[in-house]
Design a protein around this motif. Sequence first.
Motif, PDB file in Angstrom:
ATOM      1  N   GLY A   1      47.583 146.234   3.983  1.00  0.00           N
ATOM      2  CA  GLY A   1      48.783 146.911   3.514  1.00  0.00           C
ATOM      3  C   GLY A   1      49.590 147.469   4.678  1.00  0.00           C
ATOM      4  N   ALA A   2      48.911 147.788   5.766  1.00  0.00           N
ATOM      5  CA  ALA A   2      49.558 148.288   6.985  1.00  0.00           C
ATOM      6  C   ALA A   2      49.132 147.380   8.136  1.00  0.00           C
ATOM      7  N   ALA A   3      49.875 147.417   9.226  1.00  0.00           N
ATOM      8  CA  ALA A   3      49.492 146.637  10.410  1.00  0.00           C
ATOM      9  C   ALA A   3      48.173 147.192  10.944  1.00  0.00           C
ATOM     10  N   GLU A   4      47.293 146.294  11.391  1.00  0.00           N
ATOM     11  CA  GLU A   4      45.988 146.704  11.908  1.00  0.00           C
ATOM     12  C   GLU A   4      45.853 146.242  13.353  1.00  0.00           C
ATOM     13  N   GLN A   5      45.486 147.195  14.205  1.00  0.00           N
ATOM     14  CA  GLN A   5      45.156 146.875  15.594  1.00  0.00           C
ATOM     15  C   GLN A   5      43.662 147.080  15.743  1.00  0.00           C
ATOM     16  N   CYS A   6      42.996 146.135  16.402  1.00  0.00           N
ATOM     17  CA  CYS A   6      41.545 146.198  16.532  1.00  0.00           C
ATOM     18  C   CYS A   6      41.144 145.888  17.967  1.00  0.00           C
ATOM     19  N   LEU A   7      40.371 146.780  18.558  1.00  0.00           N
ATOM     20  CA  LEU A   7      39.805 146.572  19.882  1.00  0.00           C
ATOM     21  C   LEU A   7      38.294 146.506  19.722  1.00  0.00           C
ATOM     22  N   VAL A   8      37.683 145.413  20.175  1.00  0.00           N
ATOM     23  CA  VAL A   8      36.228 145.278  20.106  1.00  0.00           C
ATOM     24  C   VAL A   8      35.650 146.074  21.273  1.00  0.00           C
ATOM     25  N   LEU A   9      34.886 147.121  20.956  1.00  0.00           N
ATOM     26  CA  LEU A   9      34.308 147.978  21.994  1.00  0.00           C
ATOM     27  C   LEU A   9      32.941 147.484  22.449  1.00  0.00           C
ATOM     28  N   GLU A  10      32.154 146.995  21.496  1.00  0.00           N
ATOM     29  CA  GLU A  10      30.810 146.496  21.802  1.00  0.00           C
ATOM     30  C   GLU A  10      30.541 145.277  20.939  1.00  0.00           C
ATOM     31  N   GLY A  11      29.719 144.363  21.448  1.00  0.00           N
ATOM     32  CA  GLY A  11      29.276 143.212  20.664  1.00  0.00           C
ATOM     33  C   GLY A  11      30.386 142.200  20.436  1.00  0.00           C
ATOM     34  N   SER A  12      30.301 141.512  19.298  1.00  0.00           N
ATOM     35  CA  SER A  12      31.300 140.498  18.966  1.00  0.00           C
ATOM     36  C   SER A  12      31.435 140.392  17.458  1.00  0.00           C
ATOM     37  N   VAL A  13      32.592 139.909  17.034  1.00  0.00           N
ATOM     38  CA  VAL A  13      32.881 139.713  15.614  1.00  0.00           C
ATOM     39  C   VAL A  13      33.634 138.390  15.474  1.00  0.00           C
TER      40      VAL A  13
ATOM     41  N   THR B   1      35.888 133.931  17.657  1.00  0.00           N
ATOM     42  CA  THR B   1      35.048 135.087  17.972  1.00  0.00           C
ATOM     43  C   THR B   1      35.766 135.985  18.974  1.00  0.00           C
ATOM     44  N   ALA B   2      35.791 137.274  18.672  1.00  0.00           N
ATOM     45  CA  ALA B   2      36.346 138.272  19.589  1.00  0.00           C
ATOM     46  C   ALA B   2      35.174 139.047  20.178  1.00  0.00           C
ATOM     47  N   TYR B   3      35.192 139.215  21.509  1.00  0.00           N
ATOM     48  CA  TYR B   3      34.108 139.877  22.234  1.00  0.00           C
ATOM     49  C   TYR B   3      34.569 141.249  22.735  1.00  0.00           C
ATOM     50  N   ALA B   4      33.619 142.052  23.222  1.00  0.00           N
ATOM     51  CA  ALA B   4      33.934 143.375  23.771  1.00  0.00           C
ATOM     52  C   ALA B   4      35.103 143.262  24.748  1.00  0.00           C
ATOM     53  N   GLY B   5      36.108 144.083  24.537  1.00  0.00           N
ATOM     54  CA  GLY B   5      37.308 144.072  25.371  1.00  0.00           C
ATOM     55  C   GLY B   5      38.443 143.271  24.763  1.00  0.00           C
ATOM     56  N   ASP B   6      38.168 142.429  23.755  1.00  0.00           N
ATOM     57  CA  ASP B   6      39.220 141.648  23.104  1.00  0.00           C
ATOM     58  C   ASP B   6      39.962 142.505  22.086  1.00  0.00           C
ATOM     59  N   TYR B   7      41.231 142.163  21.874  1.00  0.00           N
ATOM     60  CA  TYR B   7      42.110 142.914  20.980  1.00  0.00           C
ATOM     61  C   TYR B   7      42.719 141.955  19.960  1.00  0.00           C
ATOM     62  N   THR B   8      42.809 142.398  18.716  1.00  0.00           N
ATOM     63  CA  THR B   8      43.486 141.603  17.696  1.00  0.00           C
ATOM     64  C   THR B   8      44.519 142.465  16.991  1.00  0.00           C
ATOM     65  N   TYR B   9      45.530 141.791  16.478  1.00  0.00           N
ATOM     66  CA  TYR B   9      46.586 142.467  15.721  1.00  0.00           C
ATOM     67  C   TYR B   9      46.822 141.682  14.444  1.00  0.00           C
ATOM     68  N   MET B  10      46.840 142.385  13.320  1.00  0.00           N
ATOM     69  CA  MET B  10      47.135 141.778  12.024  1.00  0.00           C
ATOM     70  C   MET B  10      48.340 142.506  11.444  1.00  0.00           C
ATOM     71  N   PRO B  11      49.457 141.817  11.221  1.00  0.00           N
ATOM     72  CA  PRO B  11      50.644 142.501  10.699  1.00  0.00           C
ATOM     73  C   PRO B  11      50.459 142.955   9.254  1.00  0.00           C
ATOM     74  N   ALA B  12      51.238 143.931   8.846  1.00  0.00           N
ATOM     75  CA  ALA B  12      51.212 144.405   7.462  1.00  0.00           C
ATOM     76  C   ALA B  12      51.505 143.233   6.542  1.00  0.00           C
ATOM     77  N   GLY B  13      50.755 143.145   5.448  1.00  0.00           N
ATOM     78  CA  GLY B  13      50.951 142.063   4.494  1.00  0.00           C
ATOM     79  C   GLY B  13      50.121 140.821   4.784  1.00  0.00           C
TER      80      GLY B  13
ATOM     81  N   CYS C   1      28.425 144.937  16.186  1.00  0.00           N
ATOM     82  CA  CYS C   1      29.601 145.286  17.004  1.00  0.00           C
ATOM     83  C   CYS C   1      30.093 146.671  16.644  1.00  0.00           C
ATOM     84  N   VAL C   2      30.945 147.210  17.528  1.00  0.00           N
ATOM     85  CA  VAL C   2      31.678 148.444  17.266  1.00  0.00           C
ATOM     86  C   VAL C   2      33.151 148.121  17.506  1.00  0.00           C
ATOM     87  N   LEU C   3      33.983 148.451  16.536  1.00  0.00           N
ATOM     88  CA  LEU C   3      35.414 148.159  16.600  1.00  0.00           C
ATOM     89  C   LEU C   3      36.216 149.461  16.539  1.00  0.00           C
ATOM     90  N   LEU C   4      37.269 149.537  17.314  1.00  0.00           N
ATOM     91  CA  LEU C   4      38.232 150.625  17.217  1.00  0.00           C
ATOM     92  C   LEU C   4      39.410 150.081  16.411  1.00  0.00           C
TER      93      LEU C   4
END
Length: 184
Positions: free
Chosen positions: A135-147, A153-165, A177-180
Motif C-alpha cells: 500500500g506504501a512504497a517499501e525500502q528494504c536493506l538486507v542487514l544479515e543473511g539473504s532473502v 537473491t538479495a544478500y547482506a548490504g543489498d537494497y530493494t525498493y518496491m513502489p506503492a501499489g 536474515c535480518v531486514l531493515l
Amino acid sequence: MADQIHIEEIEAQAALYALGALQAEETAHFKERIDAGCPLCLAEVRECERVVAELPFAASEVVPPPGLRARLMEQISTEPAARKSSLDEGILVRAGDTDWKRSPIPGVEMRSLYGQKTLLVRMAPKSSIPAHDHGAAEQCLVLEGSVSSDGVTAYAGDYTYMPAGSSHHPLYSEDGCVLLIAYT
C-alpha cells in the motif's frame, strides 16, 4: 571622562570574554588586545576568569520538590516511542529499547523502530513470507543473511525498493536474515 568610558568598555568586554559571551568578531578583536599585552585588558580578564570560576560555588543548594525523583524515574523507564512528544524531534532507539515480536507468519519476528514506518524483520532459516501487496512504497536493506524472491537473491548490504501499489512474490530465506524495512 573619555578615559573612564574606555575603561568601562574594557571591563565589560573582559567580563563577556571570560564568560564566552562575545560575538566571534568581538572575541577576535579583544583577543588581539590581550595578545598585544594591554595591561588593563589582561588584569580585567584575569579577575573576571577568577570570578567566573567561582560562580558555581556561589549558588545556594536547592532541595528538589518531593516526588521529583519518582517522576524522573518513571519518565526514564518509559519506552522511547512514548517519550516522543513531537514528530519534529529526532529519536534514538537503542538495541534493547524495543522487543522482537512474533508475527502471525511462522519463523518471522518484527521489531518496531519508528511506529509501523520503520522496522526490523528477522526471518528464521527456511522461513517464508507469503506474496503480498504494498500500500506504501517499501525500502528494504538486507542487514544479515539473504532473502530470495522470484528467483532473485538479495544478500547482506543489498537494497530493494518496491513502489506503492506493487506486489511481492513470496519471500524465502534459506539461512535466515535480518531486514531493515522503511515505508514511505
